[in-house]
Scaffold this active site. Structure first.
Site, short mmCIF file in Angstrom:
data_model
loop_
_atom_site.label_atom_id
_atom_site.label_comp_id
_atom_site.label_asym_id
_atom_site.label_seq_id
_atom_site.Cartn_x
_atom_site.Cartn_y
_atom_site.Cartn_z
N TYR A 1 0.72 -0.98 0.27
CA TYR A 1 0.09 0.03 -0.11
C TYR A 1 1.06 1.03 0.23
O TYR A 1 0.46 2.58 -0.20
CB TYR A 1 -1.08 0.41 1.00
CG TYR A 1 -2.07 -0.44 1.06
CD1 TYR A 1 -2.05 -2.01 1.04
CD2 TYR A 1 -3.84 -0.06 1.20
CE1 TYR A 1 -3.27 -2.76 1.04
CE2 TYR A 1 -4.05 -0.88 1.04
CZ TYR A 1 -4.41 -2.15 1.45
OH TYR A 1 -5.56 -3.02 0.86
N LYS B 1 3.52 -15.42 3.50
CA LYS B 1 3.75 -16.28 2.13
C LYS B 1 5.30 -16.61 2.03
O LYS B 1 5.53 -15.54 1.32
CB LYS B 1 3.24 -15.16 0.95
CG LYS B 1 3.19 -15.79 -0.33
CD LYS B 1 2.21 -17.17 -0.36
CE LYS B 1 2.36 -18.62 -1.81
NZ LYS B 1 1.27 -18.76 -2.18
N ASP C 1 -2.24 -18.78 1.57
CA ASP C 1 -3.42 -19.28 0.76
C ASP C 1 -4.33 -20.52 1.71
O ASP C 1 -5.69 -20.43 1.41
CB ASP C 1 -2.95 -19.97 -0.63
CG ASP C 1 -1.69 -20.34 -0.19
OD1 ASP C 1 -1.08 -20.68 1.23
OD2 ASP C 1 -0.59 -21.00 -1.35
N ASP D 1 -6.72 -6.81 4.17
CA ASP D 1 -7.61 -6.22 3.96
C ASP D 1 -8.41 -7.27 3.61
O ASP D 1 -9.93 -7.89 3.14
CB ASP D 1 -6.53 -5.67 2.56
CG ASP D 1 -8.16 -5.02 2.11
OD1 ASP D 1 -9.49 -4.00 2.58
OD2 ASP D 1 -8.21 -5.20 0.55
N ASP E 1 -12.10 -9.54 4.80
CA ASP E 1 -13.77 -9.08 3.79
C ASP E 1 -14.42 -10.61 3.88
O ASP E 1 -15.69 -10.88 4.65
CB ASP E 1 -13.76 -8.88 2.29
CG ASP E 1 -14.10 -7.24 2.49
OD1 ASP E 1 -13.30 -6.33 3.19
OD2 ASP E 1 -13.80 -6.82 1.43
C1 IPM Z 1 -10.30 -1.41 3.53
C2 IPM Z 1 -10.90 -0.88 2.20
C3 IPM Z 1 -9.39 -0.10 1.94
C4 IPM Z 1 -7.84 -0.64 2.37
C5 IPM Z 1 -9.66 0.91 0.43
C6 IPM Z 1 -10.61 2.37 0.66
C7 IPM Z 1 -7.85 1.62 1.09
O1 IPM Z 1 -10.14 -1.61 1.52
O2 IPM Z 1 -10.30 -0.33 4.61
O3 IPM Z 1 -10.16 -2.35 4.17
O4 IPM Z 1 -7.55 -1.14 1.65
O5 IPM Z 1 -6.86 -0.71 3.22
MN MN Z 2 -10.95 -3.72 2.36
#
Ligand code: IPM
Ligand code: MN
Ligand code: NAD
Length: 365
Positions: A141, A186, A218, A242, A246
């Site tokens: 990032y 990894k 993975d 990240d 999710d």
């Molecule tokens: C999160 C989001 C952010 C990230 C993006 C919007 C920069 O996906 O906060 O999880 O990848 O950190």
């Molecule tokens: Mn995210």
């Protein structure tokens, strides 16, 4: 107590869920006798539209002098042209770096009433209680970027010091929980991951009461689905964290449910739901405000040291999820405001009950 909170509603559903979380904090202030002030500032696409910058200097300065920052979400199709000179997401990354909040805590629990909404069988979800600690200010990032017409690069770089501080945070947190850390990397391919693994392994020797296991990312993506109850604290680098969180949110029933706290060295923190601006539902007032509301609970706990208040919000959310009404992502037709009201009603109910309790105590004593 008095506390200064900067709010950064941002884009899409960001303003909708932030308003709900602020209403819950105001209700907490009333019930517990606190004085919270809210200072709303621009970030993301809204800030680009107003000032040309995704994180205006005044907004960052306000955040740096606040006790805590509550953020909604940034981004959306309006600002997503790949050739755009500046993107909303840069504002968020600049804020995280500017505040030095390198440890992003993303707790995952599955509310029993929502287990049927999970893609996993309910029996797999029993006892799931994971705290992800995502490194937030390093890795791909923040590395150097290059771009020509036919190639592009994103450098992934980690220093030992960056790994050490987030690893220590993970081990400290494990001591308050079930004393187990899973470090995800990894290391079979990436040099940064070998540095990560070596560093985490060394830091672990300072925490003999905490067990450490390593998993490749993975395989971890699979294990989260096959045995999610096996994990306590999971520490990992920025991009892996990240993606895995999710995935983890789907286990809980919706991305709209998960909160986060981003912490650095002091008590000031940045609090945001893990979801984005949800452009597909923005403006309809149907976004789930629970991720934002639980982020406000984390704000009370980690930045204001108001543990009883944090627990009151978490209990009120739990009660609201037990009985509904449910927002669309959870299969219902409640608006963002309906869910906010259910949480506030549950808070009121608990506060009245505990007032009666204390009145009773005084009468007895
Ligand atoms: C999160 C989001 C952010 C990230 C993006 C919007 C920069 O996906 O906060 O999880 O990848 O950190
Ligand atoms: Mn995210
Ligand atoms: P998203 O998280 O915005 O949405 C993914 C899906 O989840 C959508 O179907 C959305 O409707 C649903 N969803 C998300 N939050 C919800 C909520 N509170 N209630 C109900 N449903 C919800 O991810 P995306 O669509 O990939 O990204 C959209 C934009 O958001 C992008 O510009 C991205 O960069 C940005 N983003 C910002 C943040 C942040 O500000 N922290 C986080 C992730 C994505």
């Amino acid at each position: 107590m008095k506390a200064r909170i900067v709010t950064l509603p941002g884009d899409g559903v960001g303003p909708e869920v932030t308003a709900a979380a602020v209403a819950v904090l105001q209700s907490v202030a009333t019930h517990f006798g606190h004085d919270f002030s809210f200072d709303e500032r621009l970030i993301g696409g809204a800030a680009i539209d107003a000032t040309g910058e995704p994180l205006p200097k005044a907004a960052l300065a306000a955040c740096k002098s606040a006790d805590a920052v509550l953020l909604g979400a940034v981004g959306g199709p309006k600002w997503s042209d790949p050739s755009a000179p500046v993107r909303p997401e840069q504002g968020l990354l600049g804020l995280r770096a500017g505040l030095g909040v390198y440890a992003n805590l993303r707790p995952l629990k599955v509310h029993p009433a929502l287990a049927p909404l999970s893609p996993l069988k309910s029996e797999k979800l029993h006892g799931v209680d994971v705290l992800f600690v995502r490194e937030l200010t390093g890795g791909a990032y923040f590395g150097a970027k290059t771009k020509t017409t036919d190639a592009a690069t994103d450098e992934c770089r980690y220093t030992v010091a960056e790994v050490e501080r987030v690893a220590r945070r993970a081990f400290e947190l494990a001591r308050t929980r079930r004393h187990h850390v899973t470090s995800v990397d990894k290391a079979n391919v990436l040099e940064t991951s070998r540095l990560w693994r070596r560093t985490v392994t060394r830091i672990a020797t300072d925490y003999p009461d905490v067990t450490l296991e390593h998993q490749l990312v993975d395989s971890m993506a699979m294990l989260l689905l096959t045995r999610p109850d096996a994990y306590d604290v999971v520490v990992t680098e920025n991009l892996f964290g990240d993606i895995l969180t999710d995935e983890a949110a789907a286990l809980a029933g919706s991305l709209g449910l998960l909160p986060s706290a981003s912490l650095g060295e002091g008590t000031r923190g940045l609090y945001e739901p893990i979801h984005g601006s949800a452009p597909d539902i923005a403006g309809q007032h149907v976004a789930n405000p629970i991720g934002a509301t639980l982020s406000a609970a984390l704000l009370l706990r980690h930045s204001l040291q108001l543990e009883a208040e944090a627990q009151a919000v978490e209990a009120a959310v739990s009660e609201a999820l037990q009985h509904g009404p449910y927002s669309r992502d959870l299969g219902g037709d409640a608006s963002t405001g309906n869910v906010r009201d259910a949480v506030i009603a549950a808070l009121d109910h608990h506060a009245v009950a505990s007032d009666a309790f204390f009145t009773g105590m005084r009468a007895c004593g």
